[in-house]
Structures are given as C-alpha cells and as structure tokens.
Design an enzyme around this catalytic site. Structure first.
Site, short mmCIF file in Angstrom:
data_model
loop_
_atom_site.label_atom_id
_atom_site.label_comp_id
_atom_site.label_asym_id
_atom_site.label_seq_id
_atom_site.Cartn_x
_atom_site.Cartn_y
_atom_site.Cartn_z
N SER A 198 0.84 -1.19 0.00
CA SER A 198 0.00 0.00 0.00
C SER A 198 0.88 1.24 0.00
O SER A 198 2.07 1.18 0.32
CB SER A 198 -0.90 -0.04 1.24
OG SER A 198 -0.86 1.14 1.96
N SER A 199 0.28 2.38 -0.35
CA SER A 199 1.05 3.62 -0.45
C SER A 199 1.48 4.13 0.93
O SER A 199 2.30 5.04 1.02
CB SER A 199 0.23 4.70 -1.15
OG SER A 199 -0.99 4.92 -0.48
N CYS A 200 0.96 3.54 2.02
CA CYS A 200 1.34 4.01 3.36
C CYS A 200 2.76 3.60 3.75
O CYS A 200 3.25 3.98 4.81
CB CYS A 200 0.35 3.51 4.41
SG CYS A 200 0.56 1.77 4.82
N TYR A 227 1.33 -1.29 10.38
CA TYR A 227 0.97 -1.91 9.10
C TYR A 227 2.06 -1.63 8.07
O TYR A 227 2.48 -2.53 7.33
CB TYR A 227 -0.38 -1.35 8.64
CG TYR A 227 -0.84 -1.81 7.29
CD1 TYR A 227 -1.41 -3.06 7.12
CD2 TYR A 227 -0.72 -0.98 6.17
CE1 TYR A 227 -1.85 -3.49 5.87
CE2 TYR A 227 -1.16 -1.40 4.92
CZ TYR A 227 -1.72 -2.65 4.78
OH TYR A 227 -2.15 -3.05 3.54
N LYS A 233 4.50 -4.17 5.78
CA LYS A 233 4.51 -4.16 4.31
C LYS A 233 5.91 -3.88 3.75
O LYS A 233 6.31 -4.47 2.74
CB LYS A 233 3.50 -3.12 3.78
CG LYS A 233 2.06 -3.56 3.95
CD LYS A 233 1.77 -4.81 3.14
CE LYS A 233 0.35 -5.31 3.29
NZ LYS A 233 0.12 -6.55 2.53
N HIS A 286 -12.82 4.12 4.37
CA HIS A 286 -12.02 5.20 3.80
C HIS A 286 -12.93 6.28 3.20
O HIS A 286 -14.14 6.11 3.10
CB HIS A 286 -11.06 4.65 2.74
CG HIS A 286 -10.02 3.76 3.33
ND1 HIS A 286 -9.88 2.43 2.99
CD2 HIS A 286 -9.05 4.00 4.26
CE1 HIS A 286 -8.88 1.90 3.68
NE2 HIS A 286 -8.36 2.83 4.45
#
Length: 327
Positions: free
Chosen positions: A124-126, A153, A157, A196
């Site tokens: 994910s972009s996080c 999280y 990742k 979201h």
C-alpha cells in the site's frame, strides 16, 4: 545492485501462456483479491486456488506449509492482509504488525520452498514517509519517518518488499512487489465508522438521499488532493506485472489522476443522485494536502489505468445498491 543481471533468467516465467497453471490468490474475499479472481476468470484461468480463512489460517506456519506442499501452486499473488483505518491501527497495533508479518512470511517462504515460479506481493502507499516528495517515487521508500498512525501496518509491508528482494537476491527467485494507491470498487468496506473517504462519502450521500435530508456535511475545506484507482484496474495491473515485470524494485500502481476532495464529493453527489446541499465544515481538519504516487515506471513498461473516476463511481454505486443496501 546487480538486479538486472539475473532478471533475464527470471523473467522467462510467462504467466499468460498456460491458463491451466495453478494460481493461488491469497485473500480472495477482500476488495483486492476478489477483483484479481474476477480478472483471472475473465482471462480463462481454470486452476485458480482459493482458501477461505476457515479453511486455511495464513498466520499458522505449519498449516501454510502443509497447504503449499499439497497444492504446489506455480504462481502466487499475495492480496491477504489485516487492514483498517486510523482508529483500528491505534487500538490494535500488535495485531497489525504481527498478523501481517505472519501472513506474508508464511506465504513467501512456503511458495519458494515448494517450487512456485513467481510471486507478487501487494502492499500500500502508506509504506512511504509522511513527508515524501509529491508525486511519490519508488525510491522515496525508507528516506524518512512514517505516518505514526499506521506505522505498524507500514513496517510489515516494507518487510514484505524487502523479503521479496532478499529471496530474489539469495535464491534467484522471481518475487516482485506492487504498491497500489487508494483503491475503491466492489467489495469495499462501507462501514460508517472505519471506512475510507470514498466509500464513506458514498454511504453518507446514499443515506441522505433515502432519508430526504436537506444537506450533507463534509469535514474540511475540500482542498486536499487525492488519487484513486478502481480495483478492476489494479487487477489488470497485477496480471500485467505477473506477465511483464521481473525486477528487484517494487512498482507503484496508481491512476496518475488527482482529484480534490471537493471534486470527489461533488461527483459522488451527482452519481448517487442526492438533491440536497453539500456543506463544508471548515472548522474540521483537512489532513495531508496532497498524496499522489509516481507510477511512471509502470507506465513506461506499458500499463496505465483505464477506468475513469466517474465510470468507476457509477459501477461501485450500482454494486453498493445491490449488495450492501439490500443486505
């Protein structure tokens, strides 16, 4: 890092050449996994292997090892993860780091041990630093501190990306990673508290329409810029990467299109058919002013998103009315 030297040997694993090949999609009931399964079915794959959580607990190493030894999939797509919003990450940090580390470690290691030809790990972009340059390039990874609210999280990742790279370097094994931007579509989470921004807006406009409300109040000024990708586009990108990409570096997967929260809300209002007013509560915070991923590397390989935001919202709202409202 010498990654190009072994890529030629690794990239001979054509994904689309044999539609009867065994493909394991981990996390097939989620937003991402279900879209990938739909895409593989459309393409004519006949041997997609699926296991629900009750059939296979991916956090249990022995169970995952036994599953891979018995089924021996040739291709593996890791779309399984424990996900949640800011509140969930703050409340259950141990779950977010441990469950995600367990899932991805078990799958990646067992896939390699049991002879899988290729694995794609999705993140994910996080994963990127809180103050990464915009648009965010792949090489922004690990250049600064993470957003504290979802670092548990994100750390898991990042470890998954690094694990794929390590297995690639040590074992010459074709493990790749893709990092999608904000996703939406069928099977999204429309929960009123922990969804979201896009599904939350859809639900609020729908409920306001049903109740005949005069207005919908949205937090902030509406000025922050965001990027959204329809999950069917991601599924298409997954197939493209499985067929065309073999490299050490993870790839960003985005639409490359920015929209303000105000534009999103106005478009959502139109798609849902809410006739009342849209009111902005400017006493509430806006959040990060801009978040866009640089997906030029994937575009350079020949893939770009195809679903427009308007078409994607219409498609998602139809699914929402048929599957969430009437349940």
């Amino acid at each position: 890092m010498g990654s190009q030297d072994n890529n030629a040997a690794l990239s001979s694993n054509s994904f689309l050449a044999d539609k009867s090949a065994k493909v394991f999609v981990a996390g097939h009931r989620g937003l991402v996994g279900s879209a990938i399964v739909r895409r593989l079915t459309q393409l004519g794959f006949t041997n997609v292997i699926l296991r629900s959580h009750s059939e296979l607990d991916l956090t249990r190493q022995a169970d995952v090892e036994a599953f891979f030894a018995a089924t021996k999939p040739e291709f593996v797509i890791v779309a399984a993860a424990k996900v949640g919003g800011i509140h969930a990450n703050n409340t259950y940090p141990a779950d977010f780091i441990s469950i995600n580390l367990q899932i991805q470690t078990n799958i990646i290691d067992s896939a390699h041990r049991n002879g899988a030809k290729k694995l794609l790990f999705l993140g994910s972009s996080c994963i990127y630093p809180k103050f990464a340059p915009q648009p965010i390039p792949e090489d922004a990874l690990l250049t600064g501190p993470l957003e504290p609210t979802n670092e548990w999280y994100a750390i898991a990742k990042i470890a998954g990306i690094k694990m794929c790279q390590a297995y690639r370097i040590q074992y010459k094994w074709d493990a790749i990673s893709g990092m999608p931007t904000n996703l939406y579509g069928w099977n999204d989470n429309f929960h009123p508290e922990n969804s979201h921004v896009l599904p939350a807006l859809m639900r609020r406009f729908h409920e306001a329409k049903v109740k005949g409300a005069k207005e919908v109040v949205v937090w902030g000024t509406g000025s922050p810029l965001r990027e959204f990708l329809h999950v069917d586009d991601l599924a298409d990108a997954v197939v493209f990467m499985m067929e065309k990409y073999s490299g050490l570096e993870h790839l960003n997967v985005g639409s490359g299109k920015e929209v303000t929260i105000k534009e999103l809300a106005e478009l959502m209002k139109e798609v849902v058919g809410f006739e009342g007013d849209l009111v902005w509560d400017t006493t509430k915070p806006d959040g990060t002013p801009r978040k866009l991923m640089d997906s030029s590397k994937l575009a350079g390989l020949g893939w770009t998103a195809k679903v427009s935001l308007k078409d994607g919202l219409v498609d998602t709202y139809k699914w929402y009315e048929e599957n969430v409202v009437n349940v």
